[in-house]
Design an enzyme around this catalytic site. Structure first.
Site, PDB file in Angstrom:
ATOM      1  N   GLY A  21     -12.501  -4.143   1.422  1.00 28.62           N
ATOM      2  CA  GLY A  21     -13.895  -3.719   1.545  1.00 28.62           C
ATOM      3  C   GLY A  21     -14.288  -2.755   0.437  1.00 28.62           C
ATOM      4  O   GLY A  21     -15.386  -2.834  -0.121  1.00 28.62           O
ATOM      5  N   LYS A  71     -15.680 -14.883   6.570  1.00 28.78           N
ATOM      6  CA  LYS A  71     -17.080 -14.677   6.939  1.00 28.78           C
ATOM      7  C   LYS A  71     -18.018 -14.558   5.744  1.00 28.78           C
ATOM      8  O   LYS A  71     -17.810 -13.717   4.876  1.00 28.78           O
ATOM      9  CB  LYS A  71     -17.211 -13.402   7.763  1.00 28.78           C
ATOM     10  CG  LYS A  71     -16.769 -13.552   9.192  1.00 28.78           C
ATOM     11  CD  LYS A  71     -16.957 -12.240   9.877  1.00 28.78           C
ATOM     12  CE  LYS A  71     -17.091 -12.376  11.372  1.00 28.78           C
ATOM     13  NZ  LYS A  71     -17.307 -11.049  11.967  1.00 28.78           N
ATOM     14  N   GLY A 125      -6.801  -6.382   0.635  1.00 24.73           N
ATOM     15  CA  GLY A 125      -5.573  -6.426   1.408  1.00 24.73           C
ATOM     16  C   GLY A 125      -5.056  -7.843   1.590  1.00 24.73           C
ATOM     17  O   GLY A 125      -3.909  -8.140   1.281  1.00 24.73           O
ATOM     18  N   ARG A 147       0.816  -1.218   0.000  1.00 25.07           N
ATOM     19  CA  ARG A 147       0.000   0.000   0.000  1.00 25.07           C
ATOM     20  C   ARG A 147       0.850   1.269   0.000  1.00 25.07           C
ATOM     21  O   ARG A 147       0.398   2.319  -0.479  1.00 25.07           O
ATOM     22  CB  ARG A 147      -0.937   0.005   1.208  1.00 25.07           C
ATOM     23  CG  ARG A 147      -2.175  -0.839   0.966  1.00 25.07           C
ATOM     24  CD  ARG A 147      -3.094  -0.807   2.138  1.00 25.07           C
ATOM     25  NE  ARG A 147      -4.412  -1.308   1.779  1.00 25.07           N
ATOM     26  CZ  ARG A 147      -5.308  -1.734   2.659  1.00 25.07           C
ATOM     27  NH1 ARG A 147      -5.027  -1.722   3.947  1.00 25.07           N
ATOM     28  NH2 ARG A 147      -6.483  -2.168   2.251  1.00 25.07           N
TER      29      ARG A 147
HETATM   30  C1  3PG Z   1      -8.561  -1.720   4.802  1.00 26.52           C
HETATM   31  O1  3PG Z   1      -7.628  -2.247   5.391  1.00 26.52           O
HETATM   32  O2  3PG Z   1      -9.454  -2.388   4.242  1.00 26.52           O
HETATM   33  C2  3PG Z   1      -8.608  -0.226   4.685  1.00 26.52           C
HETATM   34  O3  3PG Z   1      -7.412   0.340   5.092  1.00 26.52           O
HETATM   35  C3  3PG Z   1      -9.782   0.292   5.494  1.00 26.52           C
HETATM   36  O4  3PG Z   1      -9.609  -0.026   6.845  1.00 26.52           O
HETATM   37  P1  3PG Z   1     -10.881  -0.188   7.793  1.00 26.52           P
HETATM   38  O5  3PG Z   1     -11.597  -1.437   7.314  1.00 26.52           O
HETATM   39  O6  3PG Z   1     -10.348  -0.309   9.177  1.00 26.52           O
HETATM   40  O7  3PG Z   1     -11.742   1.038   7.603  1.00 26.52           O
HETATM   41 MG    MG Z   2     -10.284  -4.065   5.753  1.00 26.67          MG
END
Ligand code: 3PG
Ligand code: MG
Length: 399
Positions: free
Chosen positions: A380, A206, A356, A41
């Protein structure tokens, strides 16, 4: 998209101007040593930062790391990220000990043209993630005071209605950075007219996290391959016992319903690697998916499943993959994820790796990143994009 991007900002000229860049520098850290275990990242945001540095901007970078609870928490400090970012940029990165306090103010004030500062973790402040518009807005005011323009290059966070993502662009001239632009270009190919067959592979732990995207994808995809921890709730819905495997009991009915409506598009594992315990040295065997012993838990998909998934992937022209097929961090349970990833690289298809975890798996397994069409930095975020949801960070740039 109808969004101004970095080139528009550069064309205006940024020399001597302070440019606030929201990045997603939320990298995994080793629990013992605190070292960065995957810097993907950080690398992903370099094109935007380098362009601003070369153009003589005073670059103020901000990001979250982990999920601290609105107060400083040393284990989530961005300090190690500042070090790594400096190495990759081959220039010092001036680190502020706080996000909008005295240290941040003096660090930003001291920047010369072409220099870079990194503010401390945005989520050390309650205002960043607050559901209260006024509380978020007050924090956004403080952040916006550090920039004459705003660049969003935090694709991994565009699905969050957070101050730095949603409220700051309402306060400053704003553009999408190179990474956000590329991510949206690629993902919009998948939601538009993907070349067929379009095959999606979903894993991870999940079902409840993936439910909305499964619903949204079912009408669009030609095949949906399901592995990872979430496959056991589907296997249970098929009527199989799953031993002590990960199971979301309250989702069984939903999964049964999805299977009934899927028109045969959903492919589930036919064999799994079942172990005595969740441990790298646990005794384990490959068993049929309908024959998991009651005292054992499935930790990976089996070789016959990998072969079946690989066959479906070899036909594909478009592939999206999110979520590991098993506990790839433990060597005995990595073969499923590796096998599927390799099948994706061999397919004559446009392939997108979302997330990720899956992106980290690609690198941790030593696979060649360039053999995938695109590796998204958003987990996400990429799923919500494919669901067709309005993303607060993108919507804010459109305004
Ligand atoms: C992730 O790791 O998916 C992003 O950095 C967003 O992080 P978060 O899900 O804690 O908002
Ligand atoms: Mg995340």
């Amino acid at each position: 998209m109808s969004i101004r991007n970095l080139d528009d900002l550069l064309a205006e000229g940024v020399s001597g101007r302070r440019v606030l860049v929201r990045a997603d520098l939320n990298v995994p850290l080793d629990k013992q040593t605190g070292e960065i275990t995957d810097d993907g990242r950080i690398r992903a945001v370099l094109p935007t930062l380098s362009a601003l540095v070369s153009a003589g901007a005073k670059v103020v970078v901000c990001s979250h790391l982990g999920r601290p609870k609105g107060a400083p928490d040393p284990q989530f400090s961005l300090r190690p990220v500042a070090g790594r970012l400096g190495e990759l940029l081959d220039a010092p990165v001036h680190f502020a000990e706080d996000t909008v306090g005295d240290s941040a103010r003096s660090t930003v004030d001291a920047l010369a043209d072409g220099q870079v500062a990194l503010l401390e973790n945005l989520r050390f402040n309650k205002g960043e993630t607050s559901k209260d518009d006024a509380e978020r807005g007050a924090f956004a005011d403080q952040l916006a005071a550090f920039g004459d323009a705003y660049v969003d290059d935090a694709f991994g966070a565009v699905h969050r209605k957070h101050a730095s993502v949603y409220d700051v662009p309402a306060r400053l001239p704003h553009v999408a950075g190179r990474l956000v632009l590329r991510e949206v270009e690629v993902l919009s190919k998948l939601t538009g007219q993907p070349e067929r067959p379009y095959v999606v592979v979903l894993g991870g732990s999940k079902v409840s996290d993936k439910l909305a995207v499964i619903e949204a994808l079912l009408p669009t995809v030609d095949r949906l391959l399901i592995g990872g921890g979430m496959c056991f709730t589907f296997l249970k819905a098929q009527g199989h016992e799953v031993g002590t495997s990960l199971l979301e009991e309250e989702m069984v009915e939903t999964c049964r319903n999805l299977l009934e409506r899927s028109g045969g598009k959903i492919l589930l594992p036919v064999d799994v690697v079942a172990a005595d315990a969740f441990a790298p040295d646990a005794a384990h065997d490959t068993v049929r998916a309908d024959g998991i012993p009651s005292h054992r838990l499935g930790l990976d998909i089996g070789p016959e499943t990998v072969a079946g998934f690989a066959a479906a992937l070899s036909q594909a022209k478009t592939i999206f993959w999110n979520g590991p097929m098993g506990v790839f961090e433990m060597a005995p349970f990595a073969a499923g994820t590796r096998g599927v990833a390799e099948a994706i690289t061999k397919a004559d298809a446009f392939s997108v790796v979302g997330g990720g975890d899956s992106a980290a798996a690609v690198r941790a397994l030593g696979l060649d990143e360039s053999s995938f069409g695109h590796i998204s930095t958003g987990g996400g975020a990429s799923l919500e994009y494919l669901e067709g949801k309005a993303l607060p960070g993108i919507a804010a740039l459109e305004k």
